[in-house]
Motif scaffolding. Structure first.
Motif, PDB file in Angstrom:
ATOM      1  N   TYR A  15       0.815  -1.227   0.000  1.00 19.38           N
ATOM      2  CA  TYR A  15       0.000   0.000   0.000  1.00 19.38           C
ATOM      3  C   TYR A  15       0.842   1.267   0.000  1.00 19.38           C
ATOM      4  CZ  TYR A  15      -3.818  -3.161   0.544  1.00 19.38           C
ATOM      5  OH  TYR A  15      -4.708  -4.168   0.299  1.00 19.38           O
ATOM      6  N   GLY A  16       1.779   1.360   0.959  1.00 19.47           N
ATOM      7  CA  GLY A  16       2.604   2.568   1.026  1.00 19.47           C
ATOM      8  C   GLY A  16       3.392   2.776  -0.248  1.00 19.47           C
ATOM      9  N   GLU A  35      10.771  -5.296  -5.548  1.00 17.40           N
ATOM     10  CA  GLU A  35       9.879  -6.170  -4.769  1.00 17.40           C
ATOM     11  C   GLU A  35      10.521  -7.547  -4.618  1.00 17.40           C
ATOM     12  OE1 GLU A  35       6.826  -6.159  -3.046  1.00 17.40           O
ATOM     13  OE2 GLU A  35       7.441  -8.244  -2.750  1.00 17.40           O
ATOM     14  N   MET A  36      10.571  -8.063  -3.397  1.00 18.26           N
ATOM     15  CA  MET A  36      11.201  -9.367  -3.173  1.00 18.26           C
ATOM     16  C   MET A  36      10.354 -10.531  -3.691  1.00 18.26           C
ATOM     17  SD  MET A  36      10.829  -9.515   0.991  1.00 18.26           S
ATOM     18  CE  MET A  36      11.316 -11.203   1.379  1.00 18.26           C
ATOM     19  N   GLY A 108       2.007  -6.634  -2.645  1.00 17.94           N
ATOM     20  CA  GLY A 108       2.172  -6.816  -1.194  1.00 17.94           C
ATOM     21  C   GLY A 108       0.968  -7.493  -0.564  1.00 17.94           C
ATOM     22  N   GLY A 109       0.546  -6.966   0.573  1.00 17.61           N
ATOM     23  CA  GLY A 109      -0.559  -7.551   1.319  1.00 17.61           C
ATOM     24  C   GLY A 109      -1.873  -7.573   0.559  1.00 17.61           C
ATOM     25  N   ASN A 113      -4.872 -10.436   1.329  1.00 18.38           N
ATOM     26  CA  ASN A 113      -5.730 -10.032   2.443  1.00 18.38           C
ATOM     27  C   ASN A 113      -7.217 -10.203   2.135  1.00 18.38           C
ATOM     28  OD1 ASN A 113      -6.618  -7.618   1.170  1.00 18.38           O
ATOM     29  ND2 ASN A 113      -4.874  -6.482   1.973  1.00 18.38           N
ATOM     30  N   GLY A 114      -8.025  -9.974   3.179  1.00 20.73           N
ATOM     31  CA  GLY A 114      -9.469 -10.147   3.075  1.00 20.73           C
ATOM     32  C   GLY A 114     -10.178  -8.980   2.417  1.00 20.73           C
ATOM     33  N   GLY A 115      -9.417  -7.981   2.005  1.00 25.14           N
ATOM     34  CA  GLY A 115      -9.998  -6.864   1.249  1.00 25.14           C
ATOM     35  C   GLY A 115     -10.845  -5.898   2.056  1.00 25.14           C
ATOM     36  N   MET A 116     -10.984  -6.131   3.344  1.00 22.49           N
ATOM     37  CA  MET A 116     -11.829  -5.246   4.158  1.00 22.49           C
ATOM     38  C   MET A 116     -11.230  -3.859   4.216  1.00 22.49           C
ATOM     39  SD  MET A 116     -12.844  -7.523   7.327  1.00 22.49           S
ATOM     40  CE  MET A 116     -11.376  -8.428   6.963  1.00 22.49           C
ATOM     41  N   VAL A 244      15.969  -6.187  -1.249  1.00 23.20           N
ATOM     42  CA  VAL A 244      16.896  -5.112  -0.858  1.00 23.20           C
ATOM     43  C   VAL A 244      17.577  -5.512   0.445  1.00 23.20           C
ATOM     44  CG1 VAL A 244      17.067  -2.712  -0.099  1.00 23.20           C
ATOM     45  CG2 VAL A 244      15.627  -3.318  -2.063  1.00 23.20           C
ATOM     46  N   GLY A 468       3.128   0.786   6.740  1.00 22.27           N
ATOM     47  CA  GLY A 468       2.506   0.515   8.033  1.00 22.27           C
ATOM     48  C   GLY A 468       3.436   0.684   9.222  1.00 22.27           C
ATOM     49  N   PRO A 479      -6.089  -2.478   8.833  1.00 24.70           N
ATOM     50  CA  PRO A 479      -5.257  -1.273   8.663  1.00 24.70           C
ATOM     51  C   PRO A 479      -5.013  -0.713   7.260  1.00 24.70           C
ATOM     52  CG  PRO A 479      -3.889  -3.171   9.150  1.00 24.70           C
ATOM     53  CD  PRO A 479      -5.295  -3.662   9.178  1.00 24.70           C
ATOM     54  N   PHE A 480      -5.360  -1.408   6.161  1.00 20.58           N
ATOM     55  CA  PHE A 480      -4.782  -0.911   4.912  1.00 20.58           C
ATOM     56  C   PHE A 480      -5.337   0.437   4.431  1.00 20.58           C
ATOM     57  CE2 PHE A 480      -7.583  -4.067   2.438  1.00 20.58           C
ATOM     58  CZ  PHE A 480      -8.336  -3.115   1.754  1.00 20.58           C
TER      59      PHE A 480
HETATM   60  P1  FAD Z   1       2.848  -4.607   2.601  1.00 16.79           P
HETATM   61  O1  FAD Z   1       1.525  -4.616   1.951  1.00 16.79           O
HETATM   62  O2  FAD Z   1       3.222  -5.756   3.473  1.00 16.79           O
HETATM   63  O3  FAD Z   1       3.938  -4.451   1.439  1.00 16.79           O
HETATM   64  C1  FAD Z   1       5.318  -4.552   1.677  1.00 16.79           C
HETATM   65  C2  FAD Z   1       5.977  -5.166   0.447  1.00 16.79           C
HETATM   66  O4  FAD Z   1       7.387  -5.030   0.558  1.00 16.79           O
HETATM   67  C3  FAD Z   1       5.702  -6.661   0.304  1.00 16.79           C
HETATM   68  O5  FAD Z   1       5.257  -6.916  -1.017  1.00 16.79           O
HETATM   69  C4  FAD Z   1       7.052  -7.312   0.582  1.00 16.79           C
HETATM   70  O6  FAD Z   1       7.252  -8.515  -0.133  1.00 16.79           O
HETATM   71  C5  FAD Z   1       8.030  -6.225   0.155  1.00 16.79           C
HETATM   72  N1  FAD Z   1       9.321  -6.286   0.833  1.00 16.79           N
HETATM   73  C6  FAD Z   1       9.559  -6.454   2.155  1.00 16.79           C
HETATM   74  N2  FAD Z   1      10.869  -6.412   2.421  1.00 16.79           N
HETATM   75  C7  FAD Z   1      11.493  -6.213   1.228  1.00 16.79           C
HETATM   76  C8  FAD Z   1      12.863  -6.093   0.849  1.00 16.79           C
HETATM   77  N3  FAD Z   1      13.859  -6.139   1.756  1.00 16.79           N
HETATM   78  N4  FAD Z   1      13.146  -5.930  -0.473  1.00 16.79           N
HETATM   79  C9  FAD Z   1      12.148  -5.871  -1.396  1.00 16.79           C
HETATM   80  N5  FAD Z   1      10.837  -5.975  -1.079  1.00 16.79           N
HETATM   81  C10 FAD Z   1      10.516  -6.137   0.217  1.00 16.79           C
HETATM   82  N6  FAD Z   1      -5.872  -5.344   6.132  1.00 16.79           N
HETATM   83  C11 FAD Z   1      -7.049  -4.740   5.920  1.00 16.79           C
HETATM   84  O7  FAD Z   1      -7.146  -3.518   6.016  1.00 16.79           O
HETATM   85  N7  FAD Z   1      -8.159  -5.471   5.576  1.00 16.79           N
HETATM   86  C12 FAD Z   1      -8.116  -6.831   5.480  1.00 16.79           C
HETATM   87  O8  FAD Z   1      -9.126  -7.472   5.152  1.00 16.79           O
HETATM   88  C13 FAD Z   1      -6.893  -7.496   5.740  1.00 16.79           C
HETATM   89  N8  FAD Z   1      -6.796  -8.850   5.699  1.00 16.79           N
HETATM   90  C14 FAD Z   1      -5.568  -9.446   5.824  1.00 16.79           C
HETATM   91  C15 FAD Z   1      -5.453 -10.818   5.639  1.00 16.79           C
HETATM   92  C16 FAD Z   1      -4.207 -11.422   5.665  1.00 16.79           C
HETATM   93  C17 FAD Z   1      -4.093 -12.908   5.473  1.00 16.79           C
HETATM   94  C18 FAD Z   1      -3.038 -10.632   5.869  1.00 16.79           C
HETATM   95  C19 FAD Z   1      -1.669 -11.254   5.877  1.00 16.79           C
HETATM   96  C20 FAD Z   1      -3.148  -9.272   6.046  1.00 16.79           C
HETATM   97  C21 FAD Z   1      -4.400  -8.662   6.036  1.00 16.79           C
HETATM   98  N9  FAD Z   1      -4.535  -7.287   6.187  1.00 16.79           N
HETATM   99  C22 FAD Z   1      -5.756  -6.689   6.031  1.00 16.79           C
HETATM  100  C23 FAD Z   1      -3.370  -6.429   6.482  1.00 16.79           C
HETATM  101  C24 FAD Z   1      -2.870  -5.649   5.272  1.00 16.79           C
HETATM  102  O9  FAD Z   1      -2.706  -6.495   4.162  1.00 16.79           O
HETATM  103  C25 FAD Z   1      -1.533  -4.964   5.650  1.00 16.79           C
HETATM  104  O10 FAD Z   1      -1.791  -4.099   6.730  1.00 16.79           O
HETATM  105  C26 FAD Z   1      -0.940  -4.175   4.506  1.00 16.79           C
HETATM  106  O11 FAD Z   1      -0.678  -4.987   3.397  1.00 16.79           O
HETATM  107  C27 FAD Z   1       0.340  -3.471   4.931  1.00 16.79           C
HETATM  108  O12 FAD Z   1       0.694  -2.558   3.917  1.00 16.79           O
HETATM  109  P2  FAD Z   1       2.177  -2.012   3.793  1.00 16.79           P
HETATM  110  O13 FAD Z   1       2.221  -1.057   2.671  1.00 16.79           O
HETATM  111  O14 FAD Z   1       2.628  -1.535   5.130  1.00 16.79           O
HETATM  112  O15 FAD Z   1       3.084  -3.294   3.484  1.00 16.79           O
END
Ligand code: FAD
Length: 499
Positions: A15-16, A35-36, A108-109, A113-116, A244, A468, A479-480
């Motif tokens: 997301y970020g 992206e890893m 990423g997530g 995720n559940g899309g909520m 990274v 996050g 949280p998304f």
């Molecule tokens: P992320 O979405 O985690 O993205 C980080 C990305 O960085 C990932 O793709 C990762 O592979 C990549 N990365 C990490 N380290 C490195 C590196 N060193 N080098 C290169 N790439 C790297 N939230 C909701 O709001 N509603 C929901 O319904 C919900 N359901 C969920 C269900 C599940 C099963 C899970 C696991 C999570 C759920 N969440 C839900 C949480 C939500 O998905 C996360 O809060 C959100 O994805 C976090 O966003 P972010 O941008 O912080 O990081």
């Protein structure tokens, strides 16, 4: 490729990262994302990109030889199965006291995720991030995030009749009978598509037990929304399967970013270094915190403040299930996308916002599952372990007791009114609470503490945190949307003043 010089590099495509990439590219800045995980665009031999929850194969988990299902037991027996080690889409990252589930791949997530899509309560948001102007968040950035994410609302009349939401109606009616309020939850899954799934006029995804290992149809994951829009500018490049490993100031200016290219077994096949004028950390709460804590300890970014690595929380997550009476069927067909929650957040004795979670087993199980979000005050820190070279997380399982206590108040009351009991066979043998896992890692690089009020790592001009990890351990809802809206706010400021 190795030796490149780019104006902007984004680590991570969740997301970020996706918000950052869209707004940078729209402003005319060529942006490179690293992206890893994999770019989930190629179908497997079964014709599908992702596997479902009933038949997990190598695509399910990140570099594991057995699955690690969040609900890993049935009748007290471990139901995980062997899989081929592969760069699958869901990571269950194990720390000493908790398993942190995260998506791996372009999106990423959003892939798993559940899309909520839930906007946090306004007064709670003001409490957790007091340095952020609340009015602009609710007037501008939350609406902008919802629009960018493609959030939609369920047709509530359809909900009342759809077989696939029988499980949610049963839980709702029982919560109401105990005096609790329930609320519909918006989602990024296309509810119009889901209606067609229920009518059997399109291929099924949410109704085919697809969710935590990816959705083949129906879901507006980031690769279909923010990242697609960024790509359409012609200024975006995404390099998948690159991890990274280091960021440090470059002699020629900007930062050098080192990464390992990996194959699908996780083995490093090449190491590359590029130079970037600006680097945006968007590797998620765990990924960003681990990188920054390691860079500080290894002297690559020695001036990062002590607050980097602090303030991590699990959004008060705890899972629990109830056993229904034989006459209260929950339905053999359950949508993988939750659509309703029990909202007891206003109860100051123990705020709970509980998602009525699906248990899409494809057969009647008389199980009501919940993911409770609570106001657990406990926090943990990331530290660099000099003997292993890894970054540890200090969270202990016992720190989840306040979450259990709060959830127990709600579900004890529902159980007592319904004369039902907890299932104690799903999280282990004789274990009621799923207290050693989280879907919602938050914090580690908190806004206005580890960064300035817009995510800048001020000791290092041109370094930013966008994910996050900025949120101090709790947001009271899934949280998304919060992560997306905060990133929208921060990148707008950064574009206006820094670039
Ligand atoms: P992320 O979405 O985690 O993205 C980080 C990305 O960085 C990932 O793709 C990762 O592979 C990549 N990365 C990490 N380290 C490195 C590196 N060193 N080098 C290169 N790439 C790297 N939230 C909701 O709001 N509603 C929901 O319904 C919900 N359901 C969920 C269900 C599940 C099963 C899970 C696991 C999570 C759920 N969440 C839900 C949480 C939500 O998905 C996360 O809060 C959100 O994805 C976090 O966003 P972010 O941008 O912080 O990081």
């Amino acid at each position: 490729s190795d030796g490149d010089h780019v104006p902007a590099l984004v680590i991570g495509t969740g997301y970020g990262g996706a918000v950052t990439a869209l707004r940078l590219t729209q402003a005319g800045i060529a942006t490179a994302m690293v992206e890893m995980g994999m770019a989930w665009t190629t179908a497997g031999s079964d014709g599908k990109v992702f596997c479902d929850m009933l038949n997990p194969d190598q695509r399910s988990y990140w570099l594991r030889t057995t699955t690690d299902q969040p609900v890993g037991y049935f009748l007290g027996i471990n139901v995980n199965k062997s899989i081929t080690r592969y760069t699958g889409v869901l990571d269950s990252e194990k720390f000493a006291g908790i398993r942190v589930y995260q998506g791996r791949g372009v999106g990423g997530g959003s892939l798993v995720n559940g899309g909520m899509a839930v906007v946090p309560k306004r007064d709670y948001f003001a409490q957790i991030l007091p340095s952020v102007d609340v009015a602009s968040m609710y007037d501008t950035y939350f609406p902008r995030a919802n629009a960018g994410l493609g959030v939609n609302a369920i047709d509530t009349a359809w909900f009342e009749t759809a077989d696939c939401y029988r499980f949610a109606r049963v839980s709702r009616d029982q919560a109401k009978a105990s005096g609790y309020t329930t609320t519909f939850l918006n989602n990024v899954y296309d509810f119009g598509y889901m209606k067609q799934e229920q009518a059997s006029t399109v291929p099924r995804s949410a109704l085919a037990s697809e969710v935590i290992y990816g959705n083949n149809y129906g879901k507006r994951s980031l690769d279909k929304t923010y990242l697609a829009a960024a790509a359409a500018t012609g200024r975006l490049s995404i390099t998948a399967q690159h991890v990274v490993t280091a960021v440090t100031p470059a002699a020629a200016g900007g930062y050098s970013v080192t990464m390992n290219q990996i194959d699908t077994s996780g083995a490093t096949v090449a190491t590359k270094t590029v130079r970037a004028d600006r680097v945006f950390f968007a590797a998620g709460s765990v990924g960003t915190s681990k990188l920054l804590v390691a860079m500080r300890a290894q002297g690559k970014l020695p001036d990062l403040p002590a607050a980097v690595g602090q303030g991590w929380g699990n959004n008060g997550n705890v899972m629990v299930a109830r056993a229904q009476h034989i006459w209260n069927t929950t339905g053999a067909l359950e949508s993988g996308m939750p659509a309703m929650g029990i909202d007891n957040w206003a109860d100051t004795a123990g705020p709970v916002f509980a998602e009525i979670a699906p248990f899409p087993a494809g057969t009647e199980l008389w199980i009501s599952l919940y993911l409770a979000i609570t106001k657990n005050p406990n926090r943990a820190a990331f530290t660099f372990n000099t003997s292993t070279g890894a970054v540890d997380l200090s969270w202990r399982t016992a720190q989840n007791q306040p979450a259990i206590d709060a959830a127990k108040r709600v579900f004890d009351k529902i159980n007592s009114a319904q004369a039902t009991v907890y299932r104690s066979d799903l999280f282990g043998s004789n274990k009621v609470w799923g207290d050693d896992l989280t879907y919602h890692p938050l914090g580690g690089c908190i806004l206005n503490q580890a960064t300035d009020n817009y995510g800048r790592l001020t000791g290092y001009p041109g370094l930013y945190v966008m994910d996050g990890s900025l949120i101090p351990g709790s947001t009271g809802v899934n949280p998304f949307v919060t992560i997306t809206a905060l990133a929208e706010r921060n990148i707008e400021k950064i574009l206006a003043t820094d670039i």
